[in-house]
Design a protein around this motif. Structure first.
Motif, PDB file in Angstrom:
ATOM      1  N   GLN A 192      21.736   2.074  13.667  1.00 24.37           N
ATOM      2  CA  GLN A 192      21.822   3.332  14.033  1.00 24.37           C
ATOM      3  C   GLN A 192      20.675   4.438  13.366  1.00 24.37           C
ATOM      4  N   ASP A 193      20.344   3.682  12.398  1.00 27.19           N
ATOM      5  CA  ASP A 193      19.223   4.534  11.431  1.00 27.19           C
ATOM      6  C   ASP A 193      17.837   4.085  11.680  1.00 27.19           C
ATOM      7  N   GLY A 194      17.705   3.272  12.648  1.00 24.19           N
ATOM      8  CA  GLY A 194      16.169   3.079  12.944  1.00 24.19           C
ATOM      9  C   GLY A 194      15.862   1.637  12.213  1.00 24.19           C
ATOM     10  N   THR A 195      16.793   1.107  11.416  1.00 22.75           N
ATOM     11  CA  THR A 195      16.364  -0.036  10.651  1.00 22.75           C
ATOM     12  C   THR A 195      16.407  -1.378  11.823  1.00 22.75           C
ATOM     13  N   ARG A 196      15.671  -2.215  11.845  1.00 22.00           N
ATOM     14  CA  ARG A 196      15.603  -3.315  12.607  1.00 22.00           C
ATOM     15  C   ARG A 196      16.484  -4.551  11.811  1.00 22.00           C
ATOM     16  N   SER A 206       9.058  -0.878  11.296  1.00 20.17           N
ATOM     17  CA  SER A 206      10.413  -0.076  11.030  1.00 20.17           C
ATOM     18  C   SER A 206      10.908  -1.188  10.090  1.00 20.17           C
TER      19      SER A 206
END
Length: 929
Positions: free
Chosen positions: A60-64, A136
């Motif tokens: 949800q925070d953009g981390t893959r 990312s």
């Protein structure tokens, strides 16, 4: 790391009781030097759930998030786990230099060629991940490390040591004590503990809110904070087991996932080890002496060294002082039973029964489990065991023992007798009405002639009363069983005494004199002598108006002897005898003990009886908020347990409070529900109690004519009908209503009839009201003044605040009408103060009007001075004003409907209203003000 704050918020919302664990994981990841963490823990402790929560929050925070999980059947396939991790990055392979790209393609099966060197693969993987991390941040998650193939494990170990300072983090999980190809030496590690007690309880309550308390406690003890066990064990139980209406297995059964985690470990042990573990599990004490002797009974020899494999595997340990075997976790015991065959379990039970010959209860249970064919000796042992268990108050276990005894009974008569007793215990103690009905049907099939037995009759009467049957049918059935029984009227026969107490209840419910003749005839035939409680209760409960002083002295002696009584049935029976003579305060402590036991899973019917007694005592003592809370508890119990016949108890107590506070709409609705249910069934006492509530509500509304009609229907003016118990509690309403409606002759006749009873001698409260009734019909002012003064001088009158305030109000009204204006102000002011404290708005308004008529300025009834609604009260008031029920409001605000009701009864007097129908206007008026 970038996603740390999001993880704290998101994962904490998904997991119960893991806030500290999440903080630890994040603390490692937030350090620039900490790029990897190894998570370990017992099977089912929640490692995978933790990984899922971390992955979801990171995504949800953009981390893959790149994930892999070890799989047992892929453990021999090189780079199979690495393939899972890197497959989403397949399109990014072109970013690598040709040698690295080709080596990685071959290793992952994307291309052909000779196997590359492992170090080349490690460096190529690191290069690929760093390249992808430029787009990312990356989080690598590996679950089930023990099943990760050797080649992938080596690469993961290489990566975990080289991620410091990168935008890449590595999180892996493995089972505690299980080896793997992954070398985690030197890497940060964290062992995920079991949930603490509060968190475990919260998780169970969220997922299984309707578990009976003893079942909930057993599950919590067995799971010991293991989340998977907390979630799976309840699902493995039957519905009646979850409701504590059926005994739980000695070892709780495992769900499918728990079996996959635990049973395989047990089945991998040598047969001799499994046999010892099974004996230890079924014995439950861990006593090594019992274990060794039982093993010799099974196999002719015993070698406790066969426990060594289980000790080495961490499943058990031996404590030295005292020397006993301890399982690492209760779930292992369940796994031991699940892994055993039925024949091996029976063999173990048989061996333990031989060893435990000096412990009759344990021996009986083991024999019952070991025996397949009917065996009267074993059945008799189980029956005796059931009686001992029942004496301790464990009705559920007693039913299980009786049912098993019935199964092993060779003769149909014995089988029917034991099933009937089990049915009676189920209906009487735990509210298992449906299973009681099934047991009775089985008993009838086993022996059709057994239907007239006392236990069968007692159980059948419970079923009749709690269904659509009528009281006359129940009374006829029970009288027939008593008169035709072979008990010889032995006063020591517990089934006969129970039946007579039940018949006493039916007679009182019916409130008709003709019902009592068979009761007195049976009690008179008891030998050597009737139990005193049967005689006393018939007079103080069945016909209190005619209970003499000698009877009351006997009652007081019985109450004194019952203060430390442990038998729940006797506690309630003594309390019932003390009800109309206002001696419930003397049994209050014992009643609360039963309520606490009931909340912990004790006998439901006794829990209900004790709640009623507390409600009635609280009402007379002026503790009305507690009455409402306990009434709601009682109504919920009746609904859940099937004791429909007891529902009117709490409609009555709730109706008394709502009528006395002036919420007449609710009071009339409750009373009408009582009448609608009780009238077709012939339960006149419930109808009389409903008329009492109706009358109080009518008086609150100022409709004294209607009130007179209500109480006159209970026992007509000038009479105290025999065995109409409630006549002793409503005489004041009848006299007051008659006086206020110019029925002076009826009022005087009723006071004359009152003098011919001992109602005034039952208690100070009733003496206070009787004195006031005398004063209201006095022929001259001097006599009336004397009688009012005598009534108000009643000892301990302050214990009964509502009745005392009503007498003061009547006194003040009489003084004002007699033109003694200055003298009227003191009793009226005292009455108003009490009514305000009780939040009795209708009666408070009457006192205000009398004070104003006497020339005293008093505040208007627009609520308590300075009373302001709290934010929660305001929200509840606004929702109630829209027409929502208490239950609907509770669901919206995530509170109990009892809490909503309690708040509303605080809100009404603050707003100066009597019911929810006036809420909308009152809120608008408050907003304008």
């Amino acid at each position: 790391m970038v996603f740390a704050d999001s993880l704290r918020a998101g994962a904490a919302a998904r997991l119960v009781g893991r806030e500290h664990d999440l903080d630890h994981i994040l603390g490692v990841f937030e350090q620039r030097c900490g790029g990897a963490l190894l998570l370990s823990g017992d099977p089912g402790v929640g490692k995978s759930a933790m990984l899922d929560a971390v992955a979801a929050a990171a995504g949800q925070d953009g981390t893959r998030v790149l994930r892999a999980a070890g799989v047992e059947f892929e453990a021999d396939i090189s780079y199979s786990a690495l393939n899972q991790i890197l497959l989403p990055l397949h399109s990014a392979l072109d970013r690598l230099a040709a040698p690295s790209r080709e080596a990685l393609s071959v290793a992952l099966g994307f291309g052909a060629g000779s196997p590359p060197e492992r170090l080349v693969i490690c460096n190529a993987t690191l290069a690929l991940l760093r390249s992808a991390a430029e787009d990312s941040p990356l989080l690598l998650i590996v679950d089930d490390l023990p099943w990760v193939d050797r080649a992938s494990a080596a690469v993961f170990g290489f990566l975990a040591r080289r991620l410091s300072g990168d935008r890449i983090r590595f999180l892996a999980a493995s089972r505690t004590g299980v080896g793997s190809f992954f070398d985690g030496s030197g890497l940060p590690a964290y062992e995920l503990p079991a949930l603490d007690a509060d968190s475990a309880a919260r998780l169970v309550d969220l997922r299984f809110p309707d578990l009976a308390h003893p079942v909930r406690r057993r599950l919590l003890n067995t799971a010991q904070g293991n989340p998977l066990a907390l979630l799976e064990l309840p699902d493995a139980l039957r519905a009646d087991q979850r409701r504590a209406r059926e005994v739980l297995p000695t070892v709780l059964p495992l769900g499918e996932r728990l079996q996959s985690l635990f049973v395989s470990r047990v089945r991998s042990l040598p047969a001799a080890t499994r046999a010892l573990l099974l004996l230890a599990t079924l014995d439950g004490t861990g006593d090594l002496g019992v274990l060794s002797t039982a093993a010799r009974e099974m196999h002719g020899e015993a070698d406790l060294r066969d426990l060594d494999p289980a000790e080495r595997d961490g499943l058990v340990r031996v404590e030295e002082s005292p020397r006993r075997l301890v399982f690492r976790h209760p779930l292992i015991m369940s796994a031991v039973v699940a892994a055993a065959t039925s024949s091996s379990r029976r063999e173990a039970h048989r061996a333990l029964a031989l060893v435990l010959a000096d412990k009759p209860e344990q021996r009986a249970w083991h024999l019952g489990e070991a025996t397949l064919q009917p065996d009267e000796e074993v059945a008799l042992l189980l029956e005796r065991t059931a009686r001992r268990i029942l004496d301790r108050g464990d009705a559920v276990a007693a039913i299980a023992a009786l049912t098993r005894a019935a199964d092993l009974s060779p003769r149909g008569t014995d089988r029917a007798r034991r099933l009937s007793e089990a049915a009676y215990v189920g209906a009487e103690a735990i509210g298992a009405l449906r299973s009681a009905s099934e047991l009775l049907e089985d008993a009838w099939r086993a022996d059709p002639a057994h239907g007239a037995s006392l236990n069968s009759a007692n159980a059948a009467v419970q079923l009749v009363l709690n269904s659509d049957g009528d009281l006359a049918t129940a009374h006829r059935l029970l009288v027939g069983a008593i008169e035709e029984g072979d008990h010889g009227y032995d006063a020591e026969d517990p089934a006969l005494i129970d039946a007579l107490h039940f018949l006493l209840l039916l007679c009182n419910y019916g409130a008709r004199e003709e019902l009592w003749a068979p009761y007195y005839a049976a009690v008179a035939r008891l030998r050597p002598a009737p139990p005193p409680l049967l005689l006393v209760a018939a007079r103080t409960w069945g016909d209190p108006a005619h209970a003499d002083a000698a009877t009351l002295r006997e009652l007081d002696e019985i109450i004194d002897g019952a203060l430390k009584e442990t038998d729940p049935a006797r506690v309630v029976r003594v309390g019932t005898a003390a009800l109309y003579p206002d001696r419930l305060a003397a049994v209050r402590e014992a009643a609360w003990r039963l309520v606490r036991q009931g909340r912990e899973g004790g006998p439901v019917r006794r829990h209900i009886g004790a709640l009623l007694h507390l409600c009635l005592d609280d009402y007379h003592r002026g503790k009305w908020t507690e009455v409402l809370d306990l009434s709601e508890e009682g109504l919920t119990l009746c609904e859940k347990s099937g004791y429909a016949v007891c529902t009117w108890f709490f409609q009555y107590t709730k109706g008394l409070v709502t009528a006395s506070r002036g919420d007449t709409e609710t009071a009339h609705a409750l009373a009408e529900a009582m009448v609608n249910w009780a009238s077709p069934r012939g339960i006149r006492e419930a109808v009389d109690c409903a008329q009492h509530v109706h009358a109080l509500a009518d008086i609150a509304d100022g409709d004294f004519d209607a009130a007179f009609g209500r109480v006159n229907s209970i026992s007509p003016a000038g009479t105290f009908t025999p065995y109409v118990a409630h006549a002793a509690w409503v005489f004041f309403e009848l006299v007051e209503a008659a006086v206020r409606t110019d029925r002076r002759a009826e009022a005087a006749a009723h006071v004359r009839a009152l003098r011919g009873t001992n109602v005034a001698g039952l208690s100070p409260r009733l003496a206070l009201l009787a004195g006031c009734a005398e004063a209201l019909v006095a022929d001259d002012d001097a006599e009336a003044a004397r009688l009012f003064a005598k009534a108000l001088a009643t000892p301990d009158a302050e214990r009964w605040p509502f009745e005392l305030a009503r007498v003061r109000l009547a006194h003040g009204e009489w003084l004002r009408r007699s033109r003694a204006l200055s003298g009227s102000k003191a009793p009226l002011t005292a009455a108003l103060k009490t009514f305000q404290q009780l939040e009795s708005s209708a009666w408070a308004e009457r006192a205000r009007k009398e004070l104003r008529a006497a020339g005293r300025v008093v505040p208007h009834s627009g609520g308590r001075a300075g009373a302001v609604l709290t934010p929660q009260e305001r929200e509840i008031a606004e929702l109630a004003a829209t027409g929502l029920t208490n239950k609907q409001i509770a669901e919206r605000l995530f509170i109990s409907h009892r809490t909503v009701g309690a708040h509303l009864y605080q809100i009404y007097p603050k707003l100066g209203i009597a019911s929810r129908v006036a809420l909308r206007d009152a809120l608008r008026e408050q907003d304008r003000a």
